[in-house]
Each structure stands twice: as structure tokens, then as C-alpha cells.
Write an enzyme that holds these catalytic residues in place. Structure first.
Site, PDB file in Angstrom:
ATOM      1  N   CYS A 150       7.251  18.450  -0.710  1.00 18.49           N
ATOM      2  CA  CYS A 150       7.069  17.112  -1.279  1.00 18.49           C
ATOM      3  C   CYS A 150       6.279  17.157  -2.595  1.00 18.49           C
ATOM      4  O   CYS A 150       6.717  16.609  -3.609  1.00 18.49           O
ATOM      5  CB  CYS A 150       6.394  16.208  -0.259  1.00 18.49           C
ATOM      6  SG  CYS A 150       4.998  16.972   0.606  1.00 18.49           S
TER       7      CYS A 150
HETATM    8  N1  LIG Z   1       6.158  15.350   6.319  1.00 19.28           N
HETATM    9  C1  LIG Z   1       6.548  15.506   5.058  1.00 19.28           C
HETATM   10  O1  LIG Z   1       6.287  14.650   4.209  1.00 19.28           O
HETATM   11  C2  LIG Z   1       7.337  16.729   4.642  1.00 19.28           C
HETATM   12  C3  LIG Z   1       7.877  16.752   3.368  1.00 19.28           C
HETATM   13  C4  LIG Z   1       8.622  17.860   2.959  1.00 19.28           C
HETATM   14  C5  LIG Z   1       8.796  18.909   3.824  1.00 19.28           C
HETATM   15  N2  LIG Z   1       8.221  18.890   5.072  1.00 19.28           N
HETATM   16  C6  LIG Z   1       8.457  20.038   5.951  1.00 19.28           C
HETATM   17  O2  LIG Z   1       9.443  19.669   6.910  1.00 19.28           O
HETATM   18  C7  LIG Z   1       9.194  20.349   8.149  1.00 19.28           C
HETATM   19  C8  LIG Z   1       9.036  19.290   9.245  1.00 19.28           C
HETATM   20  O3  LIG Z   1       7.951  18.453   8.880  1.00 19.28           O
HETATM   21  P1  LIG Z   1       7.592  17.130   9.673  1.00 19.28           P
HETATM   22  O4  LIG Z   1       6.615  16.408   8.845  1.00 19.28           O
HETATM   23  O5  LIG Z   1       8.827  16.443  10.103  1.00 19.28           O
HETATM   24  O6  LIG Z   1       6.839  17.758  10.946  1.00 19.28           O
HETATM   25  P2  LIG Z   1       6.570  17.098  12.366  1.00 19.28           P
HETATM   26  O7  LIG Z   1       6.551  15.615  12.242  1.00 19.28           O
HETATM   27  O8  LIG Z   1       5.364  17.788  12.892  1.00 19.28           O
HETATM   28  O9  LIG Z   1       7.865  17.498  13.198  1.00 19.28           O
HETATM   29  C9  LIG Z   1       8.299  18.794  13.462  1.00 19.28           C
HETATM   30  C10 LIG Z   1       9.094  18.776  14.743  1.00 19.28           C
HETATM   31  O10 LIG Z   1       9.496  20.110  15.050  1.00 19.28           O
HETATM   32  C11 LIG Z   1       9.391  20.325  16.458  1.00 19.28           C
HETATM   33  N3  LIG Z   1       8.543  21.509  16.648  1.00 19.28           N
HETATM   34  C12 LIG Z   1       7.223  21.600  16.476  1.00 19.28           C
HETATM   35  N4  LIG Z   1       6.792  22.857  16.726  1.00 19.28           N
HETATM   36  C13 LIG Z   1       7.898  23.552  17.041  1.00 19.28           C
HETATM   37  C14 LIG Z   1       8.113  24.900  17.410  1.00 19.28           C
HETATM   38  N5  LIG Z   1       7.100  25.775  17.510  1.00 19.28           N
HETATM   39  N6  LIG Z   1       9.370  25.307  17.678  1.00 19.28           N
HETATM   40  C15 LIG Z   1      10.397  24.441  17.613  1.00 19.28           C
HETATM   41  N7  LIG Z   1      10.229  23.132  17.290  1.00 19.28           N
HETATM   42  C16 LIG Z   1       8.998  22.705  16.996  1.00 19.28           C
HETATM   43  C17 LIG Z   1       8.716  19.131  17.092  1.00 19.28           C
HETATM   44  O11 LIG Z   1       9.667  18.374  17.821  1.00 19.28           O
HETATM   45  P3  LIG Z   1       9.871  18.596  19.394  1.00 19.28           P
HETATM   46  O12 LIG Z   1       8.531  18.910  20.000  1.00 19.28           O
HETATM   47  O13 LIG Z   1      10.465  17.311  19.861  1.00 19.28           O
HETATM   48  O14 LIG Z   1      10.832  19.737  19.479  1.00 19.28           O
HETATM   49  C18 LIG Z   1       8.233  18.320  15.912  1.00 19.28           C
HETATM   50  O15 LIG Z   1       8.372  16.935  16.124  1.00 19.28           O
HETATM   51  C19 LIG Z   1       7.909  21.170   7.941  1.00 19.28           C
HETATM   52  O16 LIG Z   1       8.264  22.499   7.643  1.00 19.28           O
HETATM   53  C20 LIG Z   1       7.248  20.492   6.758  1.00 19.28           C
HETATM   54  O17 LIG Z   1       6.425  21.354   6.017  1.00 19.28           O
HETATM   55  C21 LIG Z   1       7.511  17.805   5.510  1.00 19.28           C
END
Ligand SMILES: NC(=O)c1ccc[n+]([C@@H]2O[C@H](COP(=O)([O-])OP(=O)(O)OC[C@H]3O[C@@H](n4cnc5c(N)ncnc54)[C@H](OP(=O)(O)O)[C@@H]3O)[C@@H](O)[C@H]2O)c1
Length: 346
Positions: A150
Site C-alpha cells: 500500500c
Molecule cells: N491491509 C492492507 O491494507 C494491505 C494492503 C496491501 C497489501 N496487504 C497484504 O495483503 C496480505 C493480506 O493482508 P490483510 O490485511 O488482508 O491481512 P488479514 O486481514 O490479517 O488477513 C489475512 C488472512 O489470511 C488468513 N491467514 C492468516 N494466517 C494464515 C496462515 N498462517 N496460513 C494461512 N492463512 C492465514 C486468515 O484467514 P483465515 O484464518 O480465515 O484463514 C486471515 O484472515 C498481507 O500479505 C498484507 O501484507 C495488506
């Protein structure tokens, strides 16, 4: 119809992908995976999507899931997309990773900043950095797209015209950034609790944020010389949004009007980059819920610096919106499909 699978659908970026794809007329979600909510209707996890998504979350069966899809999105913490990528490539499908696993071309740099071993380094040369506006031609052909972070999205869109045109000294760039709390994802974290964030502004990861090498890699490619930056992110009490304020030394005297002409020409025809006229500056509220990146430029003639500001919604242009934009590019459909329209104000 493009058949889409989302792995890690119940996180914030996963849910935003579901929202955007639910109104995409050329794509259909065929699978949503979750470890925490197997069998649960997706709308029960995210009630705003009731009547818009009728799929239930499922456990991940990787080969079977990839087989059902044309494209897989991984919306997982870093370290988990490498195994998925290998299966996607084996089956000749396509991957858009929202995490960091394929953003850094040098696996040693990835391992140093992320603290995990890269188990798919052989796939890195074929991965394309998914900053849609800059790498559209390569994204079109890519099997693996590394969707940008981001902060990097806002920073790189703000700086690209200056570096491509050689207008600033790349040695003196300072990036000051502010983010809403959803940037840290949905997982529980004391630092994101309401009472910790509300009425508070604080810097974090000063001179050590993981997005630094990603930004530097892309800036170095633009400038054709190694670039290092000073990057300081701040957490502020809002849900969505990123504002970056960037300072760079101009190589020659320029006016704000002259700089705006450069930016307007550079982004001519881009559907999601809005160059704001002199006197109007970007604000997060103006891009909230939209795929726009708003950019404003001011020449500080007194100090010889240019100040560039850019605002994105971290979950849309900063993550899931840009991922859908990349999918549209990869599959040759209208790049704005599922993404057009303004955000929500106020
Ligand atoms: N948030 C932002 O603004 C943003 C922006 C750009 C990029 N990103 C990137 O996008 C990715 C996801 O971010 P997010 O903000 O959506 O994160 P998040 O809200 O923490 O969601 C990640 C999801 O992945 C699953 N998960 C967590 N640990 C895991 C594991 N060890 N193995 C398999 N599944 C797992 C979980 O779902 P379940 O428990 O239901 O499986 C969790 O809800 C990250 O790499 C982050 O750096 C985020």
C-alpha cells in the site's frame, strides 16, 4: 467469465476482493478459502456482503482449487504464497499475490527484511511487479503478479514522473506516510485497539519498515541508479486511507505549473490516477472506497525542493482494487471493470 479463487478470503484485503469482484460482470468467484471459518457462509463473516455473495468458506485443497480457477488471488500473510505459486505454475494458471513473497527480485533481500526463507526463488525472475500504470505490458503476459504494497503504491505513483524525467536528485528523497489501521489487517494486535489508536498519532518502524526495499527497488529501476530513501510511516486514528508526503531536491528550478504539466502528461489516459490542479491537495477522504490515486505537486522554490502528495485507499488501489485492475489487464478485459466510480464522501 474469469473463474477466480481467493485464498485467505476472510482478511481485510480478501473481503475487499470479494466486494469488488461481486460487481464485476466479467469474473465469477468460484472458491473462497479460510482456515478459521470453514463451511461458514461468507456473508456471515462479512454481513455487508449479504445478498451479494452466496458462497461459503472452504478449507484449502490446493491442487483442486487451482484446477477450478483461471486465476488465484492470495490474500495471506507473507511466506504463504510460495507454495501456491508453484501449484499455479504447475497447472498453467495465474496468480496475483497481495503479499510480499514475489515483490523483491533478490531472495536474499526478501529473507533479510521478512525473516523467512524464500522457497520459490526459481519463480522470482518470472514474477512481475504489479504497479498497473508502470508495468502494464509485462503484467499482461505474467503468470505471477506481485501486487504492490500500500505505501509503495502511493509513493511510487507520486515519484515515477520525477525519476523517469530525471527532475530530482534521487539521493535526497524523504517519504513521510500516514496510514489508517486497516493497513495492519484484521488480526488482533494490541497496537490497533481503539483506545490505543484513537486520539493518537505515532510513527513506527522508523528507518526499518519492510516496504523500504520494495520502494527502493522500483525507484532504482526508474532512475537507473541505486536509490535509497528515508521512509517514516505513521499510524493515525482512521480505518482506511494512506497519505504520503514526499520531499525531493529539484535538479533545476521549476514552478508548480511546470511540474503539473509533467505529471499530467505522464499519466495521460490513466483511469485511476488523478492529478489535482494547483491549489488543491490530495486527501484520504476523496479516495475512500475507490481505486483512485490522487496526486498533488508543489514546487517549494525557496528550498529548491518539490513536495509531492498522494492519497490512496490502502484496501483498494493499495491492495485489492489494484489486484482486480491487474486481473483485468492479464485477461484482456476492460481495465476499469468492477472498479469504476467515485468513493464515498464524507
Ligand atoms: N491491509 C492492507 O491494507 C494491505 C494492503 C496491501 C497489501 N496487504 C497484504 O495483503 C496480505 C493480506 O493482508 P490483510 O490485511 O488482508 O491481512 P488479514 O486481514 O490479517 O488477513 C489475512 C488472512 O489470511 C488468513 N491467514 C492468516 N494466517 C494464515 C496462515 N498462517 N496460513 C494461512 N492463512 C492465514 C486468515 O484467514 P483465515 O484464518 O480465515 O484463514 C486471515 O484472515 C498481507 O500479505 C498484507 O501484507 C495488506
Amino acid at each position: 467469465m474469469i473463474k477466480v479463487g481467493i485464498i485467505g478470503a476472510t482478511g481485510y484485503t480478501g473481503a475487499e476482493l470479494v466486494r469488488l469482484l461481486s460487481r464485476h460482470t466479467g469474473a465469477a468467484i468460484v472458491a473462497l478459502t479460510s482456515r478459521s471459518y470453514p463451511g461458514e457462509p461468507f456473508w456471515r463473516v462479512y454481513p455487508h456482503l449479504k445478498e451479494h455473495v452466496d458462497l461459503a468458506c472452504e478449507d484449502l485443497d490446493l491442487p483442486a482449487l487451482v484446477n477450478r480457477c483461471d486465476v488465484v488471488f492470495t490474500a495471506l500473510p507473507h511466506g504463504h504464497a510460495m507454495e501456491v505459486a508453484r501449484e499455479v505454475v504447475r497447472q498453467g494458471k495465474r496468480l496475483i499475490d497481495l503479499g510480499a513473497d514475489f515483490r523483491l527480485q533478490d531472495p536474499a533481500v526478501y529473507e533479510r527484511w521478512y525473516g523467512v526463507t524464500h522457497t520459490a526463488a526459481d519463480l522470482l525472475p518470472g514474477a512481475v511487479y504489479g504497479l498497473s500504470e508502470l508495468y502494464r505490458d509485462r503484467i499482461r503476459e505474467a503468470r505471477i503478479v506481485a501486487n504492490p504494497g500500500c505505501y509503495p503504491t502511493a509513493t511510487l505513483l507520486a515519484l515515477a514522473p520525477l525519476l523517469r524525467r530525471g527532475l530530482v536528485d534521487p539521493a535526497g528523497i524523504i517519504v513521510d506516510a500516514k496510514s489508517g489501521v486497516s493497513g495492519a489487517g484484521r488480526k488482533l494486535d494490541l497496537r490497533a485497539h481503539f483506545s490505543e489508536v484513537n486520539e493518537n498519532v505515532r510513527a513506527y518502524a522508523v528507518a526499518s519498515h519492510r516496504h523500504t526495499p520494495e520502494i527502493e527497488q522500483a525507484l532504482s529501476a526508474l532512475a537507473q541508479v541505486p536509490v535509497t530513501i528515508s521512509f517514516t510511516p505513521h499510524l493515525i486514528p482512521m480505518t482506511r486511507g494512506i497519505l504520503v508526503t514526499i520531499y525531493a531536491p529539484l535538479r533545476q528550478e521549476m514552478t508548480t505549473g511546470g511540474l503539473l504539466e509533467v505529471y499530467t502528461a505522464f499519466y495521460a489516459g490513466e483511469p485511476f490516477v488523478r492529478i489535482l490542479p494547483e491549489g488543491i491537495l490530495p486527501q484520504t477522504k476523496a479516495v475512500f472506497g475507490s481505486n483512485y490515486c490522487d496526486i498533488g505537486v508543489v514546487a517549494d522554490t525557496r528550498t529548491g525542493r518539490v513536495v509531492v502528495l498522494a492519497a490512496v485507499d490502502n484496501l483498494v488501489k493499495g491492495a485489492s482494487g489494484q489486484a482486480v485492475q491487474n486481473m483485468n489487464i492479464m485477461f484482456g478485459v476492460d481495465e476499469t471493470a468492477g472498479l469504476s466510480g467515485p468513493g464515498i464522501y464524507p
